[in-house]
Design a protein around this motif. Structure first.
Motif, short mmCIF file in Angstrom:
data_model
loop_
_atom_site.label_atom_id
_atom_site.label_comp_id
_atom_site.label_asym_id
_atom_site.label_seq_id
_atom_site.Cartn_x
_atom_site.Cartn_y
_atom_site.Cartn_z
N ILE A 258 0.84 -1.20 0.00
CA ILE A 258 0.00 0.00 0.00
C ILE A 258 0.87 1.25 0.00
N LYS A 259 2.03 1.14 0.62
CA LYS A 259 2.96 2.26 0.60
C LYS A 259 3.46 2.52 -0.82
N SER A 260 3.74 1.44 -1.57
CA SER A 260 4.19 1.61 -2.95
C SER A 260 3.06 2.08 -3.85
N LEU A 261 1.84 1.68 -3.53
CA LEU A 261 0.71 2.04 -4.39
C LEU A 261 0.61 3.56 -4.55
N LYS A 262 0.87 4.26 -3.46
CA LYS A 262 0.83 5.71 -3.51
C LYS A 262 1.85 6.25 -4.52
N ARG A 263 3.05 5.70 -4.49
CA ARG A 263 4.10 6.14 -5.44
C ARG A 263 3.74 5.74 -6.87
N VAL A 264 3.15 4.55 -6.98
CA VAL A 264 2.79 4.07 -8.32
C VAL A 264 1.72 4.96 -8.94
N ILE A 265 0.78 5.42 -8.14
CA ILE A 265 -0.26 6.30 -8.67
C ILE A 265 0.37 7.59 -9.18
N ARG A 266 1.31 8.12 -8.43
CA ARG A 266 1.98 9.35 -8.88
C ARG A 266 2.75 9.11 -10.18
N VAL A 267 3.42 7.96 -10.23
CA VAL A 267 4.19 7.64 -11.44
C VAL A 267 3.26 7.49 -12.63
N TYR A 268 2.16 6.77 -12.42
CA TYR A 268 1.25 6.51 -13.54
C TYR A 268 0.66 7.82 -14.07
N GLU A 269 0.27 8.69 -13.17
CA GLU A 269 -0.37 9.92 -13.63
C GLU A 269 0.61 10.86 -14.31
N GLN A 270 1.90 10.72 -14.03
CA GLN A 270 2.88 11.59 -14.68
C GLN A 270 3.27 11.10 -16.06
N MET A 271 2.93 9.87 -16.38
CA MET A 271 3.33 9.34 -17.68
C MET A 271 2.46 9.97 -18.78
N PRO A 272 3.07 10.29 -19.94
CA PRO A 272 2.27 10.87 -21.02
C PRO A 272 1.39 9.81 -21.68
N SER A 273 0.20 10.20 -22.08
CA SER A 273 -0.70 9.29 -22.78
C SER A 273 -0.23 9.14 -24.22
N PRO A 274 -0.51 8.06 -24.89
CA PRO A 274 -1.17 6.87 -24.38
C PRO A 274 -0.22 6.02 -23.53
N LYS B 55 -4.63 5.28 3.74
CA LYS B 55 -5.29 6.01 4.82
C LYS B 55 -4.79 7.46 4.91
N ASP B 56 -3.48 7.65 4.77
CA ASP B 56 -2.97 9.02 4.87
C ASP B 56 -2.85 9.62 3.46
N TRP B 57 -3.99 9.94 2.89
CA TRP B 57 -4.02 10.43 1.51
C TRP B 57 -3.49 11.84 1.47
N ASP B 58 -2.36 12.07 0.77
CA ASP B 58 -1.85 13.43 0.65
C ASP B 58 -1.43 13.72 -0.78
N LEU B 59 -2.02 13.01 -1.74
CA LEU B 59 -1.68 13.25 -3.13
C LEU B 59 -2.49 14.44 -3.67
N PRO B 60 -1.97 15.12 -4.70
CA PRO B 60 -2.76 16.19 -5.32
C PRO B 60 -3.94 15.61 -6.08
N ASP B 61 -4.81 16.50 -6.59
CA ASP B 61 -5.99 16.03 -7.32
C ASP B 61 -5.59 15.17 -8.51
N TYR B 62 -4.58 15.60 -9.19
CA TYR B 62 -4.02 14.78 -10.27
C TYR B 62 -2.55 15.15 -10.39
N SER B 63 -1.68 14.15 -10.51
CA SER B 63 -0.24 14.43 -10.58
C SER B 63 0.13 14.69 -12.03
N TRP B 64 0.01 15.93 -12.46
CA TRP B 64 0.33 16.23 -13.86
C TRP B 64 1.82 16.10 -14.10
#
Lengths: 179, 214
Positions: free
Chosen positions: B105-121, B205-214
């Motif tokens: 779960i600790k890594s999931l937070k980092r993975v979400i940030r990484v995923y959202e920073q990747m350019p589409s597609p 539980k300790d959600w501190d991510l921005p709305d979307y990690s551009w």
């Protein structure tokens, strides 16, 4: 090793001792003498290196056992110093003044077992768990399966099979009957 | 079958007779009735997809023990660069995220940030049983169990651990899906961001991510 053990017994109250291997001895010390004994071992014996620190949860006796594993870097002998503390409101003296690397161990023990080390840096900060709200997860009264069922979503349809029966069907029952 | 690569796979054929002055000349399409502009778009999209499928850039981020199988895949024996797959060091340069094995779960937070920073597609590959249903970590207090609740997964590769051959099979499947335009995970993530966020916040539980990690 024997010289150190004898000197340790002369100076401190060794409650029990046990030889686990040729190069690994365990000694049990009362809680109030532990810090003094560790200081003495570091200053006056070859056991100068703290290799490991851990906690054992003796829930039936309402105690935690704190274990310090010291090593003699010349002979590679190991000395395990064990001490028991009360389980409720568990507090132990910090050894980070003797060995700076103990800070990380103490932080982890604080997080995983809830043992307090007053004076040790970064106590109470998140180390591995982030945002943990339940009781410390490595305590034996923490019900891991129930926590997982309550908090972490599952994919339905997961099967549980008896490995012995399954493999038995695969390779034939005869081979397994003989073992 | 000719040996030529199938560049325009999936492009609808223009029926004979729709171009009145078809005489084998490339300019014949300017002379009379033009084909539907949509088919031009589709053709361009198909070519784009072909390029995308053949240059998968994987972010070199291993979350669990499965990433140990990425090393032989990247080096000489299995050599994923022959498929146009390369490892990149930053999310801004990559378009494939491999969740390799258990994801704490600790890594999931980092993975979400990484995923959202990747350019589409961009595409997500779930590697190993742990990403599918928890695997051997099904009763761990520290790992998530169903990856597609938190990230849009395009391909799952089952196994514990899947060998590099299985990984190559998964990549070939991903390439096939990209060429056919079947991968819509990154669009789904934007469209249903609230649903993904709700699931993510359920276990972080300790959600501190921005709305979307551009």
């Amino acid at each position: 090793m024997q010289t150190t053990l004898q000197a340790l017994k002369n100076q401190f109250t060794v409650q029990w001792e046990k030889q686990q291997r040729a190069d690994l001895h365990q000694v049990g010390l009362p809680r109030e003498q532990t810090l003094a004994a560790l200081t003495w071992l570091k200053e006056h014996t070859p056991f100068v290196q703290l290799t490991h620190m851990s906690v054992v949860d003796w829930i039936e006796e309402d105690q935690f056992q704190i274990t310090y594993l010291l090593m003699n870097p010349r002979s590679y002998d190991l000395l395990m110093v064990c001490t028991r503390i009360a389980r409720s409101g568990a507090t132990m003296e910090s050894v980070h003044k003797l060995w700076p690397q103990a800070v990380t161990y103490e932080q982890e023990m604080n997080e995983m077992f809830g043992v307090e080390f007053p004076g040790s840096p970064r106590q109470g900060e998140s180390f591995i768990l982030e945002g943990w709200e339940d009781i410390p997860p490595m305590r034996r009264d923490f019900d891991t399966v129930q926590f997982v069922l309550d908090h972490i979503p599952d994919r339905p349809g997961r099967l549980s099979i008896n490995t012995r029966e399954f493999i038995g069907r695969k390779v034939g029952e005869k081979r397994l009957l003989h073992d | 079958m000719s040996n030529k690569p199938d560049l325009l796979h999936g492009v609808p054929e223009i029926p004979a007779g729709s171009v009145p002055h078809a005489n084998g000349c490339d300019q014949s399409c300017f002379l009379g009735e033009r084909p539907d502009p949509l088919s031009y778009k589709e053709a361009i999209q198909t070519v784009k997809n072909w390029f995308r499928a053949n240059s998968l850039w994987v972010i070199a981020y291993g979350t669990g023990c499965g990433s140990i199988e990425l090393r032989p895949l990247g080096t000489a024996r299995f050599d994923m660069e022959r498929f146009g797959i390369a490892m990149r060091p930053t999310p801004r340069q990559s378009n494939v995220l491999i969740i390799s094995g258990y994801l704490s779960i600790k890594s999931l937070k980092r993975v979400i940030r990484v995923y959202e920073q990747m350019p589409s597609p961009k595409w997500v590959v779930g590697l190993g049983s742990c990403t599918i249903n928890g695997g051997m970590y099904w009763d761990s207090y520290a790992t998530m169990k169903v990856l597609d609740l938190y990230l849009p997964v395009d391909v799952y590769i089952a196994g514990c651990m899947p060998r590099p051959e299985a990984l190559i099979g998964g990549f070939k499947e991903l390439m096939r899906m990209i060429k056919n335009g079947e991968t819509k995970g990154y669009i789904d993530y934007i469209e249903r961001l609230d649903w993904y966020r709700e699931n993510q916040k359920q276990i972080i539980k300790d959600w501190d991510l921005p709305d979307y990690s551009w």
